[in-house]
Design an enzyme around this catalytic site. Structure first.
Site, PDB file in Angstrom:
ATOM      1  N   HIS A 254       1.483   7.535  20.461  1.00  0.00           N
ATOM      2  CA  HIS A 254       1.917   8.548  19.484  1.00  0.00           C
ATOM      3  C   HIS A 254       0.747   9.000  18.621  1.00  0.00           C
ATOM      4  O   HIS A 254       0.526  10.184  18.410  1.00  0.00           O
ATOM      5  CB  HIS A 254       3.030   7.971  18.603  1.00  0.00           C
ATOM      6  N   ASN A 255      -0.022   8.040  18.114  1.00  0.00           N
ATOM      7  CA  ASN A 255      -1.139   8.384  17.241  1.00  0.00           C
ATOM      8  C   ASN A 255      -2.256   9.084  18.002  1.00  0.00           C
ATOM      9  O   ASN A 255      -2.965   9.919  17.444  1.00  0.00           O
ATOM     10  CB  ASN A 255      -1.663   7.139  16.536  1.00  0.00           C
TER      11      ASN A 255
ATOM     12  N   LYS B 284       3.544   3.256  19.697  1.00  0.00           N
ATOM     13  CA  LYS B 284       2.972   3.829  18.470  1.00  0.00           C
ATOM     14  C   LYS B 284       1.515   4.244  18.697  1.00  0.00           C
ATOM     15  O   LYS B 284       1.062   5.276  18.177  1.00  0.00           O
ATOM     16  CB  LYS B 284       3.061   2.812  17.330  1.00  0.00           C
TER      17      LYS B 284
ATOM     18  N   GLU C 225      -1.200  12.578  18.203  1.00  0.00           N
ATOM     19  CA  GLU C 225      -1.357  13.139  16.859  1.00  0.00           C
ATOM     20  C   GLU C 225      -2.748  13.748  16.665  1.00  0.00           C
ATOM     21  O   GLU C 225      -2.887  14.818  16.050  1.00  0.00           O
ATOM     22  CB  GLU C 225      -1.128  11.991  15.874  1.00  0.00           C
TER      23      GLU C 225
ATOM     24  N   GLY D 295       4.513   8.773   7.899  1.00  0.00           N
ATOM     25  CA  GLY D 295       3.681   8.982   6.723  1.00  0.00           C
ATOM     26  C   GLY D 295       4.393   8.676   5.422  1.00  0.00           C
ATOM     27  O   GLY D 295       5.492   8.105   5.389  1.00  0.00           O
TER      28      GLY D 295
ATOM     29  N   MET E 299       2.245   2.983   2.381  1.00  0.00           N
ATOM     30  CA  MET E 299       3.445   2.888   3.214  1.00  0.00           C
ATOM     31  C   MET E 299       4.339   1.740   2.750  1.00  0.00           C
ATOM     32  O   MET E 299       5.549   1.916   2.548  1.00  0.00           O
ATOM     33  CB  MET E 299       3.052   2.685   4.676  1.00  0.00           C
ATOM     34  N   GLY E 300       3.750   0.564   2.596  1.00  0.00           N
ATOM     35  CA  GLY E 300       4.543  -0.614   2.273  1.00  0.00           C
ATOM     36  C   GLY E 300       5.333  -0.505   0.993  1.00  0.00           C
ATOM     37  O   GLY E 300       6.513  -0.875   0.941  1.00  0.00           O
TER      38      GLY E 300
ATOM     39  N   GLY F  29       0.823  -1.203   0.000  1.00  0.00           N
ATOM     40  CA  GLY F  29       0.000   0.000   0.000  1.00  0.00           C
ATOM     41  C   GLY F  29       0.856   1.251   0.000  1.00  0.00           C
ATOM     42  O   GLY F  29       2.033   1.218  -0.365  1.00  0.00           O
TER      43      GLY F  29
END
Length: 295
Positions: free
Chosen positions: A167-168, A164, A171, A115, A11-12, A9
């Site tokens: 963190h989000n 994580k 955000e 991102g 990111m991947g 996708g």
């Protein structure tokens, strides 16, 4: 190093390209057709790797990740390394870590941030799980984090995904604050140039940083905000952060109210039309390529 990679996708696919650019050999598989896909199924991917095999999944949290881990588990063997780089719930990662450990598989849950622009800037990688597995894949993590990202190991089980998750959650509050602040500026009694304001805010102010830089990108093109509705999706991590905070007796009012605002944006036309909501939606698109609702 040689690595098997599943999930191409937004990111991947960029992570695969970065690894290839850094000289790693990547065997890639995706559920749908993709130009980087070079094997037909998970079995071929795993069997094409040398021991200890390294298999990295970048699928969405929930059933897609669970299903692929079951499939990977059919073919990996003792000593192999399996990595979940998606935004999985840390409790799921904790359970999977124990299950794989019982089979002698070194399992890692790695939160991946930064991102789509991290392809250029470097990925921040928050790792938890098997320490020996982490130590073995450091060359891969070093390549992904170049030039300005980083990686750290935080402990066994779901620790990396816990870091994580929080963190989000943070955000959400940061984006909400920027959206609301620029909303006030936009409605001010003065004819303010918001791009000028944002660019000045970048120059050493306390609100300067990654997300404000994305605000500058958004404001640089007036057609972005004028063409979208302020419908802001949620991806789960803020909800999990709030749930964990309540279990721990921690007040997270800003994160909770930011999540409530996103949920109201799905049905409340006043919220959808607001500058604040459109700004938050545009920021999500700018840093993560998340879909926006066009007018």
């Amino acid at each position: 190093m040689k690595i098997g990679f599943i999930g191409l996708g937004k990111m991947g696919s960029r992570m695969v390209l970065k690894l290839q650019k850094e000289g790693h050999e990547v065997v890639a598989w995706n559920r749908s057709d993709h130009e980087l896909k070079n094997v037909d199924n998970v079995e071929k991917l795993v069997k094409s790797l040398e021991k200890p095999r390294i298999v990295w999944s970048m699928l969405p949290a929930g059933s897609p990740t669970q299903d692929i881990l079951i499939e990977i588990g059919k073919f990996v063997e003792k000593g192999d390394i399996v990595i979940d780089g998606g935004n999985s719930n840390f409790q799921d990662t904790e359970r999977r870590f124990k299950d794989f450990k019982n089979k002698g598989i070194r399992y890692l849950g790695i939160g991946v941030s930064g991102g789509v622009i991290a392809f250029k800037n470097g990925y921040p990688l928050m790792a938890g799980g098997d320490k020996r597995g982490y130590d073995y894949i450091v060359p891969i993590l070093e390549s992904l984090s170049k030039p300005n990202g980083g990686h750290e190991y935080f402990g066994e089980g779901g620790t990396g995904h816990f870091v994580k998750m929080v963190h989000n959650g943070m955000e959400y509050g940061i984006m909400q604050s920027l959206g609301e602040g620029f909303g006030v500026l936009e409605k001010s009694p003065y004819n303010l140039d918001l791009l000028k304001v944002a660019k000045l805010y970048q120059k050493g102010t306390l609100v300067s940083g990654f997300m404000l830089d994305r605000a500058v990108e958004v404001l640089s093109d007036p057609s972005i905000l004028s063409s979208i509705e302020g419908k802001i999706a949620e991806s789960g991590e803020a909800k999990w952060t709030i749930e964990q905070a309540k279990k721990s007796g921690v007040d997270v009012e800003i994160i909770e109210r930011s999540l409530q605002f996103r949920r109201r944006s799905q049905t409340d036309e006043k919220v959808q039309k607001s500058f604040s909501a459109r700004m938050v939606a545009a920021l999500r698109n700018a840093f993560g390529g998340h879909e926006v609702k066009k007018k």
